[in-house]
Design a protein around this motif. Structure first.
Motif, PDB file in Angstrom:
ATOM      1  N   MET A   1       0.795  -1.007  -0.205  1.00 34.03           N
ATOM      2  CA  MET A   1      -0.055  -0.181   0.102  1.00 34.03           C
ATOM      3  C   MET A   1       0.955   1.151  -0.036  1.00 34.03           C
ATOM      4  SD  MET A   1      -2.969  -1.241   2.834  1.00 34.03           S
ATOM      5  CE  MET A   1      -3.635   0.574   2.751  1.00 34.03           C
ATOM      6  N   VAL A   2       1.953   1.366   0.780  1.00 39.70           N
ATOM      7  CA  VAL A   2       2.837   2.349   1.052  1.00 39.70           C
ATOM      8  C   VAL A   2       3.570   2.424  -0.190  1.00 39.70           C
ATOM      9  CG1 VAL A   2       4.687   3.256   2.239  1.00 39.70           C
ATOM     10  CG2 VAL A   2       3.002   2.278   3.496  1.00 39.70           C
ATOM     11  N   ASN A   3       4.100   1.353  -0.691  1.00 43.06           N
ATOM     12  CA  ASN A   3       4.922   1.298  -2.095  1.00 43.06           C
ATOM     13  C   ASN A   3       4.090   1.920  -3.283  1.00 43.06           C
ATOM     14  OD1 ASN A   3       6.822  -0.079  -0.770  1.00 43.06           O
ATOM     15  ND2 ASN A   3       6.345  -1.988  -1.633  1.00 43.06           N
ATOM     16  N   SER A   4       2.721   1.725  -3.329  1.00 44.21           N
ATOM     17  CA  SER A   4       1.882   2.289  -4.429  1.00 44.21           C
ATOM     18  C   SER A   4       1.866   3.692  -4.362  1.00 44.21           C
ATOM     19  CB  SER A   4       0.617   1.443  -4.255  1.00 44.21           C
ATOM     20  OG  SER A   4      -0.348   2.280  -5.345  1.00 44.21           O
ATOM     21  N   GLY A   5       1.603   4.175  -2.905  1.00 37.51           N
ATOM     22  CA  GLY A   5       1.723   5.689  -2.564  1.00 37.51           C
ATOM     23  C   GLY A   5       2.799   6.105  -3.094  1.00 37.51           C
ATOM     24  N   SER A   6       4.143   5.575  -3.008  1.00 34.53           N
ATOM     25  CA  SER A   6       5.362   6.168  -3.219  1.00 34.53           C
ATOM     26  C   SER A   6       5.496   6.554  -4.757  1.00 34.53           C
ATOM     27  CB  SER A   6       6.527   5.119  -2.629  1.00 34.53           C
ATOM     28  OG  SER A   6       7.701   5.877  -2.876  1.00 34.53           O
ATOM     29  N   LEU A   7       4.903   5.432  -5.583  1.00 36.99           N
ATOM     30  CA  LEU A   7       5.034   5.688  -6.956  1.00 36.99           C
ATOM     31  C   LEU A   7       4.453   6.768  -7.665  1.00 36.99           C
ATOM     32  CD1 LEU A   7       4.241   1.870  -8.234  1.00 36.99           C
ATOM     33  CD2 LEU A   7       6.480   3.008  -7.825  1.00 36.99           C
ATOM     34  N   ALA A   8       3.378   7.629  -6.816  1.00 37.44           N
ATOM     35  CA  ALA A   8       2.787   8.771  -7.306  1.00 37.44           C
ATOM     36  C   ALA A   8       3.606   9.786  -7.048  1.00 37.44           C
ATOM     37  CB  ALA A   8       1.407   8.726  -6.804  1.00 37.44           C
ATOM     38  N   MET A   9       4.388   9.960  -6.198  1.00 41.06           N
ATOM     39  CA  MET A   9       5.115  10.995  -5.720  1.00 41.06           C
ATOM     40  C   MET A   9       5.860  11.611  -6.800  1.00 41.06           C
ATOM     41  SD  MET A   9       3.834  11.489  -2.754  1.00 41.06           S
ATOM     42  CE  MET A   9       2.311  10.818  -3.170  1.00 41.06           C
ATOM     43  N   PRO A  10       6.598  11.280  -7.519  1.00 45.27           N
ATOM     44  CA  PRO A  10       7.379  11.903  -8.481  1.00 45.27           C
ATOM     45  C   PRO A  10       6.523  12.508  -9.631  1.00 45.27           C
ATOM     46  CG  PRO A  10       8.511   9.463  -8.078  1.00 45.27           C
ATOM     47  CD  PRO A  10       7.053   9.653  -7.246  1.00 45.27           C
ATOM     48  N   PHE A  11       5.358  12.065  -9.550  1.00 46.11           N
ATOM     49  CA  PHE A  11       4.376  12.898 -10.745  1.00 46.11           C
ATOM     50  C   PHE A  11       3.333  13.841  -9.907  1.00 46.11           C
ATOM     51  CE2 PHE A  11       5.875   8.719 -11.836  1.00 46.11           C
ATOM     52  CZ  PHE A  11       6.526   8.982 -12.709  1.00 46.11           C
ATOM     53  N   LEU A  12       2.931  13.549  -8.726  1.00 43.66           N
ATOM     54  CA  LEU A  12       1.975  14.213  -8.045  1.00 43.66           C
ATOM     55  C   LEU A  12       2.393  15.563  -7.534  1.00 43.66           C
ATOM     56  CD1 LEU A  12      -0.404  15.069  -6.321  1.00 43.66           C
ATOM     57  CD2 LEU A  12       0.220  13.367  -4.749  1.00 43.66           C
ATOM     58  N   GLU A  13       4.004  15.430  -7.066  1.00 48.37           N
ATOM     59  CA  GLU A  13       4.618  16.502  -6.460  1.00 48.37           C
ATOM     60  C   GLU A  13       4.939  17.518  -7.303  1.00 48.37           C
ATOM     61  OE1 GLU A  13       6.666  14.509  -3.126  1.00 48.37           O
ATOM     62  OE2 GLU A  13       5.176  15.301  -1.813  1.00 48.37           O
ATOM     63  N   PRO A  14       5.606  17.158  -8.468  1.00 43.87           N
ATOM     64  CA  PRO A  14       6.187  18.143  -9.319  1.00 43.87           C
ATOM     65  C   PRO A  14       5.037  19.025  -9.838  1.00 43.87           C
ATOM     66  CG  PRO A  14       7.214  16.322  -9.825  1.00 43.87           C
ATOM     67  CD  PRO A  14       6.325  15.894  -8.894  1.00 43.87           C
ATOM     68  N   TYR A  15       3.522  18.097 -10.033  1.00 47.36           N
ATOM     69  CA  TYR A  15       2.372  18.924 -10.514  1.00 47.36           C
ATOM     70  C   TYR A  15       2.114  20.221  -9.399  1.00 47.36           C
ATOM     71  CZ  TYR A  15      -2.746  19.099 -10.319  1.00 47.36           C
ATOM     72  OH  TYR A  15      -3.921  19.767 -10.310  1.00 47.36           O
ATOM     73  N   LEU A  16       1.956  19.528  -7.974  1.00 49.53           N
ATOM     74  CA  LEU A  16       1.710  20.419  -7.076  1.00 49.53           C
ATOM     75  C   LEU A  16       2.595  21.743  -6.980  1.00 49.53           C
ATOM     76  CD1 LEU A  16       1.143  18.060  -3.882  1.00 49.53           C
ATOM     77  CD2 LEU A  16      -0.554  19.090  -5.438  1.00 49.53           C
ATOM     78  N   ILE A  17       4.172  21.390  -7.055  1.00 46.01           N
ATOM     79  CA  ILE A  17       5.014  22.426  -7.334  1.00 46.01           C
ATOM     80  C   ILE A  17       4.527  23.503  -8.351  1.00 46.01           C
ATOM     81  CG2 ILE A  17       7.504  22.891  -7.937  1.00 46.01           C
ATOM     82  CD1 ILE A  17       8.024  20.430  -6.346  1.00 46.01           C
ATOM     83  N   ASP A  18       4.424  22.991  -9.645  1.00 42.43           N
ATOM     84  CA  ASP A  18       3.926  23.891 -10.720  1.00 42.43           C
ATOM     85  C   ASP A  18       2.841  24.552 -10.520  1.00 42.43           C
ATOM     86  OD1 ASP A  18       4.581  24.634 -13.607  1.00 42.43           O
ATOM     87  OD2 ASP A  18       2.594  23.759 -13.930  1.00 42.43           O
ATOM     88  N   VAL A  19       1.811  23.969  -9.715  1.00 38.97           N
ATOM     89  CA  VAL A  19       0.670  24.722  -9.588  1.00 38.97           C
ATOM     90  C   VAL A  19       0.985  25.853  -8.455  1.00 38.97           C
ATOM     91  CG1 VAL A  19      -1.495  24.463  -8.249  1.00 38.97           C
ATOM     92  CG2 VAL A  19      -0.925  22.858  -9.981  1.00 38.97           C
ATOM     93  N   MET A  20       1.713  25.653  -7.348  1.00 41.83           N
ATOM     94  CA  MET A  20       1.792  26.847  -6.420  1.00 41.83           C
ATOM     95  C   MET A  20       2.838  27.719  -6.992  1.00 41.83           C
ATOM     96  SD  MET A  20       0.287  26.347  -3.799  1.00 41.83           S
ATOM     97  CE  MET A  20      -1.243  25.372  -4.692  1.00 41.83           C
ATOM     98  N   LYS A  21       3.711  27.643  -8.051  1.00 42.73           N
ATOM     99  CA  LYS A  21       4.195  28.299  -8.621  1.00 42.73           C
ATOM    100  C   LYS A  21       3.473  29.232  -9.536  1.00 42.73           C
ATOM    101  CE  LYS A  21       9.008  25.909  -9.215  1.00 42.73           C
ATOM    102  NZ  LYS A  21       9.877  25.169 -10.193  1.00 42.73           N
ATOM    103  N   GLN A  22       2.599  28.658 -10.010  1.00 43.23           N
ATOM    104  CA  GLN A  22       1.652  29.571 -10.843  1.00 43.23           C
ATOM    105  C   GLN A  22       0.756  30.371  -9.935  1.00 43.23           C
ATOM    106  OE1 GLN A  22      -0.820  27.666 -13.882  1.00 43.23           O
ATOM    107  NE2 GLN A  22       0.563  25.789 -13.805  1.00 43.23           N
ATOM    108  N   ALA A  23       0.142  29.853  -8.745  1.00 45.69           N
ATOM    109  CA  ALA A  23      -0.115  30.556  -7.675  1.00 45.69           C
ATOM    110  C   ALA A  23       0.514  31.841  -7.252  1.00 45.69           C
ATOM    111  CB  ALA A  23      -0.812  29.798  -6.770  1.00 45.69           C
ATOM    112  N   ARG A  24       1.792  31.577  -7.005  1.00 45.25           N
ATOM    113  CA  ARG A  24       2.594  32.556  -6.205  1.00 45.25           C
ATOM    114  C   ARG A  24       2.633  33.605  -7.228  1.00 45.25           C
ATOM    115  NH1 ARG A  24       7.305  34.746  -5.380  1.00 45.25           N
ATOM    116  NH2 ARG A  24       8.429  34.899  -3.310  1.00 45.25           N
TER     117      ARG A  24
END
Length: 217
Positions: A33-56
């Motif tokens: 379960m944790v491994n599956s969640g980890s697989l998302a992080m290299p795609f989810l978190e750059p997406y969040l970073i880009d969204v927050m950069k646009q918002a900033r």
């Protein structure tokens, strides 16, 4: 709302040579379960970073700008550490990893390109609200969940979620500053939670199928 003190920690997790996919021998299902969640992080978190950069770029409050910068710095360290761990999973022979990563990559590229900034900020806020609940559960129940686990993987997960708790208010503060409509907030929460848990279930299922009873150990 005011964000907690956010610390940018540069981490290194020394995974042992014999690390297995079920890094918690007493809870193999939880491991995946944790491994599956980890697989998302290299795609989810750059997406969040880009969204927050646009918002900033639209924020005028210096304090909130600073909080966004700290949020981005923390998330940047997270996804890089998860990339390293995920490569270990792939190297163990989990052939489902590249396929699942490709699916996640396509998801977040599509959200970033086709959805409005309002939607993406609401998604980010929804994810962080859900992640806060998960983080408190993992930290409070850490002895039960990680007591028999590999210490490097346990440290990766707990470090990540401690920092999720630290920056828990940033996406909410951004959403409130730039939009604030309650209906959008609820929509973002429901969409993000449904999407993330569905993809996590897919990854979890694929990893379990590969792992046994006669598969990867």
């Amino acid at each position: 709302m005011t964000a907690a003190a956010m610390i940018i920690r540069r981490m290194n997790f020394p995974y042992p040579e014999g690390l297995r996919g079920w890094w918690n021998s007493s809870k193999p299902e939880f491991s995946h379960m944790v491994n599956s969640g980890s697989l998302a992080m290299p795609f989810l978190e750059p997406y969040l970073i880009d969204v927050m950069k646009q918002a900033r770029a639209r924020i005028t409050d210096p304090k909130l700008q600073h909080d966004v910068d700290q949020y981005i710095a923390q998330e940047s360290t997270h996804f890089r550490q998860h990339q390293q761990f995920n490569r270990r999973l792939a190297d163990m022979g989990y052939r489902a990893v590249p396929e699942h990563e490709a699916r996640l990559k396509a998801d977040y590229e599509a959200l970033g390109k086709t959805r409005s900034l309002t939607f993406n900020i609401a998604y980010a806020e929804g994810f962080e609200a859900m992640g806060l609940c998960v983080g408190h559960m993992l930290v409070e129940d850490r002895a039960y969940l990680f007591g028999d686990a590999d210490p490097a993987v346990s440290s990766l997960i707990l470090w990540h979620f401690v920092e999720e708790i630290e920056h828990k208010t940033v996406t909410y503060d951004v959403f409130k500053a730039l939009d604030g409509r309650y209906a959008w907030r609820i929509y973002g929460l429901l969409y993000a939670t449904t999407h993330i848990f569905f993809r996590a279930w897919q990854g979890y299922r694929a990893l379990l199928i590969a792992a046994g009873p006669c598969g990867i150990t």
